[in-house]
Motif scaffolding. Structure first.
Motif, PDB file in Angstrom:
ATOM      1  N   HIS A   1       0.831  -1.213   0.000  1.00 39.96           N
ATOM      2  CA  HIS A   1       0.000   0.000   0.000  1.00 39.96           C
ATOM      3  C   HIS A   1       0.858   1.253   0.000  1.00 39.96           C
ATOM      4  N   PHE A   2       1.686   1.343  -1.029  1.00 39.38           N
ATOM      5  CA  PHE A   2       2.434   2.568  -1.287  1.00 39.38           C
ATOM      6  C   PHE A   2       2.713   2.630  -2.778  1.00 39.38           C
ATOM      7  N   LYS A   3       3.143   3.767  -3.246  1.00 41.03           N
ATOM      8  CA  LYS A   3       3.534   3.866  -4.644  1.00 41.03           C
ATOM      9  C   LYS A   3       4.841   4.639  -4.727  1.00 41.03           C
ATOM     10  N   VAL A   4       5.827   4.128  -4.015  1.00 38.35           N
ATOM     11  CA  VAL A   4       7.164   4.710  -4.042  1.00 38.35           C
ATOM     12  C   VAL A   4       8.057   3.711  -4.755  1.00 38.35           C
ATOM     13  N   PHE A   5       8.449   4.024  -5.975  1.00 37.00           N
ATOM     14  CA  PHE A   5       9.093   3.017  -6.797  1.00 37.00           C
ATOM     15  C   PHE A   5      10.515   2.681  -6.349  1.00 37.00           C
ATOM     16  N   SER A   6      11.076   3.505  -5.459  1.00 40.31           N
ATOM     17  CA  SER A   6      12.368   3.137  -4.889  1.00 40.31           C
ATOM     18  C   SER A   6      12.225   1.909  -4.001  1.00 40.31           C
ATOM     19  N   GLU A   7      10.993   1.651  -3.532  1.00 36.56           N
ATOM     20  CA  GLU A   7      10.745   0.515  -2.651  1.00 36.56           C
ATOM     21  C   GLU A   7      10.853  -0.815  -3.388  1.00 36.56           C
ATOM     22  N   VAL A   8      10.835  -0.806  -4.698  1.00 37.21           N
ATOM     23  CA  VAL A   8      10.981  -2.051  -5.452  1.00 37.21           C
ATOM     24  C   VAL A   8      12.300  -2.723  -5.098  1.00 37.21           C
ATOM     25  N   ASN A   9      13.325  -1.911  -4.897  1.00 40.23           N
ATOM     26  CA  ASN A   9      14.629  -2.467  -4.517  1.00 40.23           C
ATOM     27  C   ASN A   9      14.564  -3.158  -3.164  1.00 40.23           C
ATOM     28  N   GLU A  10      13.785  -2.591  -2.232  1.00 35.33           N
ATOM     29  CA  GLU A  10      13.645  -3.209  -0.920  1.00 35.33           C
ATOM     30  C   GLU A  10      12.973  -4.576  -1.039  1.00 35.33           C
ATOM     31  N   VAL A  11      11.965  -4.659  -1.907  1.00 34.18           N
ATOM     32  CA  VAL A  11      11.293  -5.938  -2.133  1.00 34.18           C
ATOM     33  C   VAL A  11      12.269  -6.931  -2.781  1.00 34.18           C
ATOM     34  N   ALA A  12      13.069  -6.436  -3.712  1.00 32.86           N
ATOM     35  CA  ALA A  12      14.056  -7.294  -4.379  1.00 32.86           C
ATOM     36  C   ALA A  12      15.057  -7.854  -3.383  1.00 32.86           C
ATOM     37  N   LYS A  13      15.517  -7.009  -2.460  1.00 30.43           N
ATOM     38  CA  LYS A  13      16.475  -7.466  -1.449  1.00 30.43           C
ATOM     39  C   LYS A  13      15.819  -8.440  -0.477  1.00 30.43           C
ATOM     40  N   GLU A  14      14.597  -8.127  -0.075  1.00 31.60           N
ATOM     41  CA  GLU A  14      13.886  -8.973   0.881  1.00 31.60           C
ATOM     42  C   GLU A  14      13.705 -10.387   0.355  1.00 31.60           C
ATOM     43  N   HIS A  15      13.452 -10.507  -0.950  1.00 33.35           N
ATOM     44  CA  HIS A  15      13.180 -11.811  -1.555  1.00 33.35           C
ATOM     45  C   HIS A  15      14.380 -12.373  -2.325  1.00 33.35           C
ATOM     46  N   SER A  16      15.532 -11.691  -2.247  1.00 35.16           N
ATOM     47  CA  SER A  16      16.753 -12.140  -2.947  1.00 35.16           C
ATOM     48  C   SER A  16      16.483 -12.360  -4.438  1.00 35.16           C
ATOM     49  N   ALA A  17      15.831 -11.375  -5.060  1.00 32.74           N
ATOM     50  CA  ALA A  17      15.501 -11.470  -6.482  1.00 32.74           C
ATOM     51  C   ALA A  17      16.758 -11.319  -7.340  1.00 32.74           C
TER      52      ALA A  17
END
Length: 278
Positions: free
Chosen positions: A87-103
């Motif tokens: 529930h946000f639209k901050v596209f810098s957060e995509v990197n956080e998701v990538a790190k969290e899931h080891s993408a």
């Protein structure tokens, strides 16, 4: 390659990215993390706490329903897809998701059609490219015959490009790609003689690889602009994709800065893979 992130906004171009990711997932037995970022308006955020919770829950449920419908596509059959709604639209957060899931890779669609630089400038794709620590594959069209057999890695071969080069080498080794290295020589203050270009590349490879095994694989191209040289070289070599280094602070490194001629830029239809300069 085990995990691929695809930011989804339900547009045609995010659908192109999702289909591209599906092709890669099937080929490399990877899973897709489909990420939808729900925008919470300022109006909602100024309401009372209970109202915010109620409105947010409603929007999340609505997004999840639409999201699940969007993911019911034939090309996703036999592919493991993990839907993620934030529930946000901050596209810098995509990197956080990538790190969290080891993408291993982020795949994004872009409607940019006026050249390498304009693919990113002023777009959500640019924001992701600037912040992502993993490679970002930018797709502009519906994938038909996706392949990474031949990839052009364009570089200025300065020390700041060593890390992107190493990341690109690792990725393309995994994909079984043939990586063409190219140095574009342009008129003006960045012009170098043949011996100067060769010395720049020698120094680069010594620092990056510790040897000169790939020196014979570097092509030196002269053209009126870097962008025109890259696109022309990619066409001549029959490249399936173009790989470039980008800068986290300003999008493109100085290597790919400057104006892009319209007649060449409109033909930049190849997928572009970016590797961030740390």
């Amino acid at each position: 390659m085990k995990k691929i992130i695809v930011p989804v906004d339900f547009s045609d171009h995010s659908n192109f990215a999702l289909e591209t990711a599906a092709i890669l997932a099937k080929k490399y037995n990877a899973e897709i993390l489909a990420l939808h970022m729900l925008e919470i308006s300022e109006t909602i955020l100024t309401q009372g706490e209970s109202e915010i919770e109620s409105e947010t829950l409603f929007l999340l449920k609505l997004a999840e329903k639409r999201f699940n419908e969007f993911l019911e596509q034939d090309f996703l059959k036999d592919v493991t897809v993990v839907p993620i709604v934030k529930h946000f639209k901050v596209f810098s957060e995509v990197n956080e998701v990538a790190k969290e899931h080891s993408a291993d890779l982020i795949v994004m669609g872009s409607h940019g059609s006026s050249g390498l630089k304009e693919i990113f400038v002023g777009s959500n794709t640019e924001k992701v490219v600037r912040n992502a620590e993993v490679p970002v594959l930018v797709i502009k069209n519906k994938p038909t015959a996706l392949s990474f057999d031949n990839v052009v890695f364009a570089s200025d071969f300065t020390e700041s490009s060593i890390n992107p080069y190493l990341k690109a080498s690792q990725l393309f080794d995994t994909l079984g790609s043939n990586m063409h290295l190219v140095y574009i020589n342009t008129p003006g203050e960045n012009f170098n003689s043949t011996s100067e270009m060769e010395q720049i590349v020698v120094n680069f490879l010594q620092k990056a690889d510790g040897n000169l095994d790939k020196l014979s694989e570097v092509d030196f191209i002269s053209d009126y602009s870097v962008e025109k040289g890259v696109l022309s070289y990619a066409n001549v070599t029959g490249a399936d994709a173009i790989a470039i280094a980008t800068h986290g602070r300003t999008g493109f490194s100085h290597f790919l800065s400057g104006s892009i001629s319209e007649d060449i830029a409109n033909h930049a239809a190849l997928p572009v893979i970016t590797f961030r300069i740390d």
